[in-house]
Scaffold this active site. Structure first.
Site, mmCIF file in Angstrom:
data_model
loop_
_atom_site.group_PDB
_atom_site.id
_atom_site.type_symbol
_atom_site.label_atom_id
_atom_site.label_comp_id
_atom_site.label_asym_id
_atom_site.label_seq_id
_atom_site.Cartn_x
_atom_site.Cartn_y
_atom_site.Cartn_z
ATOM 1 N N ASP A 46 0.841 -1.199 0.000
ATOM 2 C CA ASP A 46 0.000 0.000 0.000
ATOM 3 C C ASP A 46 0.880 1.254 0.000
ATOM 4 O O ASP A 46 0.376 2.382 -0.017
ATOM 5 C CB ASP A 46 -1.035 -0.010 1.136
ATOM 6 C CG ASP A 46 -0.410 -0.103 2.512
ATOM 7 O OD1 ASP A 46 0.831 -0.166 2.615
ATOM 8 O OD2 ASP A 46 -1.177 -0.104 3.505
ATOM 9 N N SER A 47 2.202 1.059 -0.046
ATOM 10 C CA SER A 47 3.115 2.171 -0.333
ATOM 11 C C SER A 47 2.748 2.814 -1.665
ATOM 12 O O SER A 47 3.210 3.901 -1.981
ATOM 13 C CB SER A 47 4.566 1.681 -0.379
ATOM 14 O OG SER A 47 4.700 0.573 -1.253
ATOM 15 N N ASP A 85 -0.799 -6.269 0.027
ATOM 16 C CA ASP A 85 -1.106 -5.645 1.318
ATOM 17 C C ASP A 85 -2.609 -5.501 1.486
ATOM 18 O O ASP A 85 -3.285 -5.001 0.564
ATOM 19 C CB ASP A 85 -0.522 -4.218 1.347
ATOM 20 C CG ASP A 85 0.757 -4.122 2.140
ATOM 21 O OD1 ASP A 85 1.055 -5.028 2.932
ATOM 22 O OD2 ASP A 85 1.465 -3.114 1.949
ATOM 23 N N LYS A 115 -0.701 -9.484 3.081
ATOM 24 C CA LYS A 115 0.124 -9.011 4.206
ATOM 25 C C LYS A 115 -0.737 -8.147 5.104
ATOM 26 O O LYS A 115 -1.518 -7.319 4.615
ATOM 27 C CB LYS A 115 1.337 -8.222 3.703
ATOM 28 C CG LYS A 115 2.209 -7.714 4.860
ATOM 29 C CD LYS A 115 3.600 -7.309 4.414
ATOM 30 C CE LYS A 115 3.671 -5.986 3.694
ATOM 31 N NZ LYS A 115 3.240 -4.823 4.503
ATOM 32 N N GLU A 117 -0.690 -5.782 8.791
ATOM 33 C CA GLU A 117 0.191 -5.078 9.730
ATOM 34 C C GLU A 117 -0.251 -5.275 11.185
ATOM 35 O O GLU A 117 -1.448 -5.269 11.480
ATOM 36 C CB GLU A 117 0.192 -3.579 9.411
ATOM 37 C CG GLU A 117 0.827 -3.272 8.071
ATOM 38 C CD GLU A 117 0.980 -1.781 7.811
ATOM 39 O OE1 GLU A 117 0.732 -0.959 8.729
ATOM 40 O OE2 GLU A 117 1.346 -1.428 6.677
ATOM 41 N N GLU A 185 10.058 -4.068 10.106
ATOM 42 C CA GLU A 185 10.363 -2.743 9.532
ATOM 43 C C GLU A 185 10.911 -1.801 10.599
ATOM 44 O O GLU A 185 10.311 -1.627 11.674
ATOM 45 C CB GLU A 185 9.096 -2.136 8.890
ATOM 46 C CG GLU A 185 9.380 -0.750 8.286
ATOM 47 C CD GLU A 185 8.352 -0.260 7.289
ATOM 48 O OE1 GLU A 185 7.431 -1.028 6.945
ATOM 49 O OE2 GLU A 185 8.487 0.897 6.854
HETATM 50 O O1 KIV Z 1 3.638 -1.000 1.540
HETATM 51 C C1 KIV Z 1 4.773 -1.467 1.364
HETATM 52 O O2 KIV Z 1 5.399 -1.304 0.322
HETATM 53 C C2 KIV Z 1 5.346 -2.266 2.446
HETATM 54 C C3 KIV Z 1 6.805 -2.594 2.375
HETATM 55 C C4 KIV Z 1 7.631 -1.395 2.447
HETATM 56 C C5 KIV Z 1 7.194 -3.626 3.384
HETATM 57 O O3 KIV Z 1 4.657 -2.633 3.356
#
Ligand code: KIV
Length: 274
Positions: A46-47, A85, A115, A117, A185
């Site tokens: 989600d970056s 994510d 993924k 968090e 992280e």
């Molecule tokens: O959102 C993302 O790209 C991430 C990575 C930086 C681990 O969670």
């Protein structure tokens, strides 16, 4: 073609002491380049809110956007393992809503895992629920960007003994809940080493030092595409912002000067890669 990287490969790599190479991608072209370069795991992070959408954090990224980008990325991959994510708006409301989001990640996006968090009791329960329904989950502890407001900014986590123990305990609980790997992280390197030694599942580090079982970086950071922002822990393997601007400037000069197109470039159309 090399063997595909599957969920079983994570445990095999940890056992063999071979590092797991992970990188983020958001579209088919970049995904294909990652795959061809031999990257093991591609994460649609989600970056994308920050690197693609220009937002200050990841909180406003929607499930529809994540599923869309995951579908694009899946088209570029033939070997790498694809993780999506779960975006912030799909997680905290209810287990049902988060489960439905994870189902879309796999069914519509083509992801092989999601993924999640954090390690609150709610997240741990969600992880075991998803895993018991055949949805593989990668955990994420330490600096968890979806909790940016609770952390008071993007800050290194686990700096005190007690805080470090909480991160270690969280990672252990994620393993117990059935996560197949966990991202660490922005935590101190010795703590990341301790967690890596304590867990049976692989750790994937970002800003967590060399002792993790694998590493992940945001593709735009390592390629040097964003001049305005680059976290301290990133190593730039290229300076593509300079290369891209030079190419665009050359193109602009040639169009303005009547140099491009020449008669050699000729008529035609782009070939369809599919
Ligand atoms: O959102 C993302 O790209 C991430 C990575 C930086 C681990 O969670």
């Amino acid at each position: 073609m090399k063997d595909a990287f599957t969920i079983r490969s994570f445990a095999e790599r940890k056992k063999a002491g071979r590092k797991i190479v992970t990188i983020t991608a958001y579209d088919a072209t970049f995904a294909r380049l990652c795959d061809e370069a031999g990257v093991d795991v591609v994460l649609v992070g989600d970056s994308l809110g920050m690197v693609i959408q220009g937002l200050p954090n990841t909180l406003a990224v929607t499930l529809d956007q994540m599923v869309y980008h995951t579908r694009l990325v899946s088209r570029g991959l033939s070997r790498a393992f694809l993780v999506m994510d779960l975006p912030f708006p799909s997680v905290p409301v209810s287990r049902e809503q988060a489960t439905a989001a994870a189902v879309r990640a796999l069914a519509e996006g083509g992801a092989q895992a999601v993924k999640l968090e954090g390690h609150t009791p709610y997240v741990l329960d969600l992880v075991s629920h998803l895993v018991s329904h055949g949805i593989p989950v990668m955990g994420h502890v330490g600096l968890v960007p979806q909790s940016v407001h609770q952390m008071g900014g993007f800050r290194i986590q686990g700096k005190t003994r007690e805080a470090g123990e909480r991160v270690l305990e969280g990672a252990r609980r994620l393993e117990e809940a059935g996560a197949f790997a966990v991202v660490l992280e922005a935590i101190p390197h010795p703590l990341a080493g301790e967690i890596t030694a304590a867990l049976g599942i692989p750790t994937i580090g970002i800003g967590a030092g060399p002792r993790c079982d694998g590493q992940v970086l945001v593709s735009y950071d390592l390629l040097g595409l964003n001049e305005a922002y680059c976290p301290r822990f990133v190593k730039k393997y290229a300076n593509l912002s300079v290369t891209v601007k030079k190419a665009l400037g050359d193109y602009a000069d040639e169009v303005r000067g009547g140099v491009f197109p020449s008669f050699e470039e000729g008529p035609g159309r782009r070939t369809d890669p599919s």
